[in-house]
Design a protein around this motif. Sequence first.
Motif: not given
Length: 223
Positions: A30-59
């Motif tokens: 993430l520090v090195l700005h790797k696109h794959q790392a961002y995709r992993h966090i957003l789409f595979n690490r966090l639970d899917y959200q239909e319209t809301l924001i992930s609680p982890r992101i709110l934290q």
Amino acid sequence: CAVDRCAQESCKQVADRYVEHEFVIIFLDLVLHKHQAYRHILFNRLDYQETLISPRILQLSFFVVLLDAYHKTQLRHMGGWGELASVTHWQGYTPTLESWKEFGVLLVHSVVQLALYVFALVWAAKLYFRAKYSFVKYNYLVMAIILSNFGRGFLLLLMIWDYDDPYTFGAIVELFIFSSNIVAIQVWMDQSTWVSVAITSVGWAARFMFTFVVQYAFAFRPT
């Protein structure tokens, strides 16, 4: 939904290599700005959200605004909220009630600033996409923006070491966050870098304009 493996019967290999990595490796990428790392966090690490924001992101957003408010205290060396900035003041010293009130004002300032920044970015993205797509998940854009502000965690170093010039250190952190925002928006949009730069610049312009209005139009100054 999460996609961490190839769907073809002839493949069945890991599609997201970060599922096999420790979080430290993911953070470094993430520090090195790797696109794959961002995709992993957003789409595979966090639970899917239909319209809301992930609680982890709110934290994470709370952590971001708290550190941003603390950094603003570092920009004042004398009196007022500056009493909360210096580490030496915490050695047998209790900050005044007025100092805590001013820190609360700065915290509100940081919250509104982040909210306005996110709103401006979403507005700019909608202007760009409204002629192309009828359905876009803007909640993931919000999550990408907040995630890319993880760089504010580096401001914790201000609590560990006493920097002679917090302005320079803060400027470096801001530049890092700006470039991280560009990468995160590019991952979400899957568009060219220049489009991401333009949309990010709209958000930062709104952010600086808000700060200008608060500091000069309303003559808000520390006491």
